[in-house]
Scaffold this active site. Structure first.
Site, mmCIF file in Angstrom:
data_model
loop_
_atom_site.group_PDB
_atom_site.id
_atom_site.type_symbol
_atom_site.label_atom_id
_atom_site.label_comp_id
_atom_site.label_asym_id
_atom_site.label_seq_id
_atom_site.Cartn_x
_atom_site.Cartn_y
_atom_site.Cartn_z
ATOM 1 N N ASP A 87 41.424 51.422 41.291
ATOM 2 C CA ASP A 87 41.731 51.720 42.688
ATOM 3 C C ASP A 87 42.932 52.644 42.695
ATOM 4 O O ASP A 87 43.973 52.313 42.142
ATOM 5 C CB ASP A 87 42.064 50.429 43.449
ATOM 6 C CG ASP A 87 40.822 49.588 43.703
ATOM 7 O OD1 ASP A 87 39.732 49.990 43.260
ATOM 8 O OD2 ASP A 87 40.941 48.525 44.341
ATOM 9 N N ASP A 100 29.659 46.785 50.572
ATOM 10 C CA ASP A 100 30.571 45.641 50.643
ATOM 11 C C ASP A 100 29.932 44.624 51.581
ATOM 12 O O ASP A 100 29.688 44.934 52.746
ATOM 13 C CB ASP A 100 31.927 46.066 51.231
ATOM 14 C CG ASP A 100 32.678 47.032 50.318
ATOM 15 O OD1 ASP A 100 32.288 47.154 49.141
ATOM 16 O OD2 ASP A 100 33.652 47.658 50.793
#
Lengths: 210, 256
Positions: free
Chosen positions: B11, B130
């Site tokens: 990330d 997600d």
């Protein structure tokens, strides 16, 4: 041959061509991403990468005006002339046609038709796979168990030109060679150390008459 | 032979690697290019960079990260976060990435998936999904956008079918219930959403130990497993993960 070899990576506007160039540069050769005929003509070797579909790659090659030049360069390599490496769809385009885009003519340097990989529940094959390689210069310097990265749904038929296969559903053509014409279905530029060794072996063809 | 890929996820927030716990609490874990090369050396099969800032400025930084990574890392890598158009994707791919991952932009405009597949080929297109367990007992999963903050009302199974039809070459499926918990993948979700998915599926969210990686494959049916924390903080190396999976009978590329 003197100095650093010049390798032209044919730029016909398709996807990520940068990685092939970067991998070659990493090996210490001069690699140019180019559609310039003059540079292509004076290069010591040519690389034809390709991602996406057969049809899109062939059309893009035509649109950039590189089709005939690419075809004759591949033919020359097959007869032992200037080294030429096709990668992924760059391998498939060397054939007469592909099931993926019926009716569209490939470069026809090698006889036969590219076919859909059958007998598997997932396509594309998007993974590392173990190469079953012949004793060929392409694989020199690599360990017995060499793994390479594949991303494809179509593959060339297994023939006398095949120098490596992998198993995905059934045995699938992974690489071909005819004199100085080499081509891989997998991505050597994305296959870590194994791939870099294959590219280095390809570079070693420069200046060697076969 | 089918082999399973192990994919560390980085990330990235304005050029630095961070890993969120439930996407909220961020910790700093280093330089993305350095970390990418480190994972390549350890035998990672692929890498994912997720641009969590996703602003225009962050996107420029990401293009630079991709450029520098492509000069020294020779395994495939995917970039996601903030890719909203063909032009955004082209910049990232031309800089040297192999695939782009889209999420919120695809939910807002599903045609983007079709356009990306037509332009770059489906092997370049990853759709990140997600999802969270919907109402108890419904057996359904709901898709969330904006880094897991916004409920969309979309059913995850139908959404995956739609994007595959539109040309997604791969699905990156993250459980929002499990992400950051370190207590394992949502195996029920993996099985349920993967059952009719005919493109490769990457499992993500919840990995806290090596056995979780094994379960994702043997019980969840994943084609690839993604993890961040267990690798970033040195709890385990990629080669340990591969050894563990091999001992469990899973085919993986050996560390070469």
């Amino acid at each position: 041959m003197t100095g650093v070899p010049l390798i032209a990576v044919l730029d016909y506007g398709i996807g990520n061509l940068r990685s092939a160039q970067k991998a070659l540069e990493h090996l210490g050769v001069e690699a140019l991403l180019t559609d310039n005929e003059e540079i292509i003509n004076r290069a010591d070797a040519l690389v034809l990468p390709g991602v996406g579909s057969f049809g899109r790659c062939i059309s893009a090659l035509e649109e950039t005006g590189l089709r005939e030049l690419t075809k004759s360069a591949a033919q020359e390599a097959a007869e032992g002339g200037r080294p030429f490496l096709g990668i992924c769809v760059g391998l498939q385009m060397l054939y007469e046609r592909s099931e993926e885009t019926p009716g569209l003519k490939g470069l026809g340097v090698i006889n036969g038709e590219v076919e859909l990989v059958s007998g598997v529940d997932k396509l594309p094959q998007m993974q590392w796979n173990l190469l079953k390689a012949e004793n060929h210069l392409m694989f020199e310097g690599n360990e017995q168990e060499s793994w390479a990265y594949f991303v494809h749904s179509y593959a060339a038929p297994i023939s006398s030109h095949t120098v490596a296969t992998c198993v995905y559903g059934k045995e699938v053509c992974a690489a071909i060679a005819q004199n100085n014409l080499w081509a891989t279905q997998f991505h050597p530029e994305k296959s870590g150390k194994v791939g870099l060794q294959i590219l280095e072996n390809f570079v070693s063809l420069v200046g060697v008459d076969s | 032979m089918k082999s399973v890929r192990i994919i560390p996820c980085l990330d990235v927030d304005n050029g630095r690697v961070v890993k969120g716990v439930n996407f909220l609490d961020l910790r700093d874990a280093g330089d993305p290019v350095e970390l990418a090369a480190h994972y390549d050396n350890q035998g990672a099969d692929e890498l994912v960079f997720l641009d969590i800032a996703a602003s225009p400025q962050a996107q420029k930084t990401m293009v630079d990260v991709v450029h520098r990574t492509a000069e020294q890392v020779f395994i495939p890598f995917t970039v996601g976060g903030g890719i909203r158009s063909l032009e955004d994707a082209r910049r990232i791919l031309r800089a040297g990435a192999d695939k782009v991952s889209v999420n919120t932009a695809a939910i807002e405009r599903p045609e983007l998936v079709t356009e990306l597949a037509e332009e770059f080929g489906r092997q370049c297109v990853v759709v990140a999904v997600d999802a969270k367990r919907a109402e108890k007992g419904s057996g359904k999963f709901e898709v969330f956008s904006h880094g897991g903050r916004t409920a969309t009302g979309l059913d995850a199974k139908s959404w995956i079918q739609e994007v595959v039809q539109r040309g997604a070459g791969e699905i990156l499926q993250t459980s929002m219930d499990k992400d950051g918990t370190l207590n394992g993948f949502d195996l029920v979700m993996l099985r349920e959403l993967g059952s009719e998915c005919n493109v490769p599926l990457i499992a993500s969210g919840g990995v806290g130990n090596l056995e979780h990686l094994v379960e994702g494959v043997t019980k969840g049916g994943a084609d690839a497993v993604l993890a961040a924390s267990i690798f970033h903080f040195g709890d385990h190396t990629i080669s340990e993960a591969k050894q563990h999976m091999k001992e469990a009978g899973i085919s993986v590329r050996p560390h070469q």
